[in-house]
Design a protein around this motif. Structure first.
Motif: not given
Ligand SMILES: [Fe+2]
Ligand SMILES: [Fe+2]
Length: 329
Positions: A7-17, A69-78, A111-117
């Protein structure tokens, strides 16, 4: 060493992208728009990357809903409040199209936790992004070499090419680390990010100073002062190394203050450029782009990516020096 969960891998990857794919798409645009007519081949190469990264960003946005993550969506970086207007104005000025609907969709992401699937799908996607980003790095290298041996002219500074090449390499490094599920120590991570982004912020200030009309004396002086401030902050990493890798609290406060200040400066410049109230050769999307990079850095420094269950303060999470506070320079 602990490893990222699926789940962390999915969320961190998508945050970064969400941050970096838009950055890569815009680098391709900055390259494309600055070549002269003679270099039609380079214009075509850059144009292809602009389209490729826009498509990759579209795919990342499809995957991202409820997985970032909520943080990335709210940060103004996207996206910032002005990204859509900056794209519209830049399309009008350059004749190069931007997918504004894609930007609008990004503003609606939840936002939401990464879906491990999604782990395997995201891992394959990351590999494609690494391949395309490496190919874009090759184009940036070709352009830089051509400029340095004076066989190629473009309206971009050589330092800008070097700068955007470094950003692409940094993106690939982060992705490779994610693919191995590596979790960095938070202190090590913040030091690495600081070292990288301090230099980037200093160079943005130099670009702004050099792209403003010579009559904009006051803004040029402010930008030059920011460049000096961030080069000083970049050097302060050596102070951390001398202190066995802990971060002096005053340094952290100075760093956050400096990034907030440059964020405000860029935000004002962004507004003034859109309102046609500054004389410059800064295209609106470049102003928005450097603002997003400052927002990204600020979000990293203020630690908004920490897990929801972690309620420790910044100084508790990082290895902060225990001895008396001191100013590093
Ligand atoms: Fe950039
Ligand atoms: Fe940059």
């Amino acid at each position: 060493m602990s490893k990222l969960t699926p789940a962390q891998f999915v969320q961190k990857s998508l945050d970064l992208h969400l941050f970096f794919l838009r950055i890569m798409k815009e680098h391709s645009f900055f390259l494309e728009a600055a070549f002269v007519a003679k270099n039609a081949d380079l214009i075509r190469r850059a144009d292809r990357f602009r389209v490729v990264f826009e498509e990759l960003l579209r795919e990342a946005v499809d995957l991202a809903n409820c997985n970032v993550s909520k943080c990335v969506l709210q940060s103004g970086e996207v996206v910032t409040d002005n990204t859509i207007e900056a794209e519209e104005k830049t399309e009008f000025l350059s004749g190069i199209p931007f997918d504004i609907c894609l930007t609008k969709r990004e503003t609606m992401l939840r936002p939401g936790p990464g879906d491990p699937a999604l782990e395997d799908q995201v891992e394959r996607f990351n590999n494609r992004v690494i391949r395309e980003t490496r190919a874009l790095i090759d184009l940036k290298t070709d352009v830089l070499e051509g400029m340095l041996d004076c066989s190629l002219f473009t309206w971009n500074f050589p330092l800008l090419i070097e700068h955007i090449r470094r950003e692409a390499l940094f993106y690939v490094d982060h992705l490779q680390r994610l693919q191995k599920r590596i979790v960095l120590d938070p202190t090590e991570e913040i030091i690495e990010e600081k070292r990288f982004w301090d230099r980037i912020m200093a160079e943005h200030s130099q670009f702004i100073a050099h792209l403003l009309d010579p009559t904009e004396q006051e803004l040029i002086m402010t930008a030059d002062e920011f460049a000096r401030r961030f080069f000083r902050l970049e050097k302060s990493v050596k102070q951390i190394e001398k202190k066995d890798g802990c971060i002096p609290p005053q340094l952290m406060r100075d760093e956050i203050q400096a990034v907030e200040d440059i964020r405000d400066f860029k935000s004002t410049a962004n507004e003034l450029i859109l309102a046609c109230e500054i004389r410059s050769i800064i295209i609106p999307l470049l102003a928005d782009h450097v603002l997003r990079e400052a927002n990204h850095f600020l979000a990293l420094l203020t630690d908004c990516r920490k897990p929801a269950h972690d309620h420790r303060s910044l100084s508790q999470r990082y290895s902060v020096c225990k001895h008396r506070e001191f100013n590093c320079w």
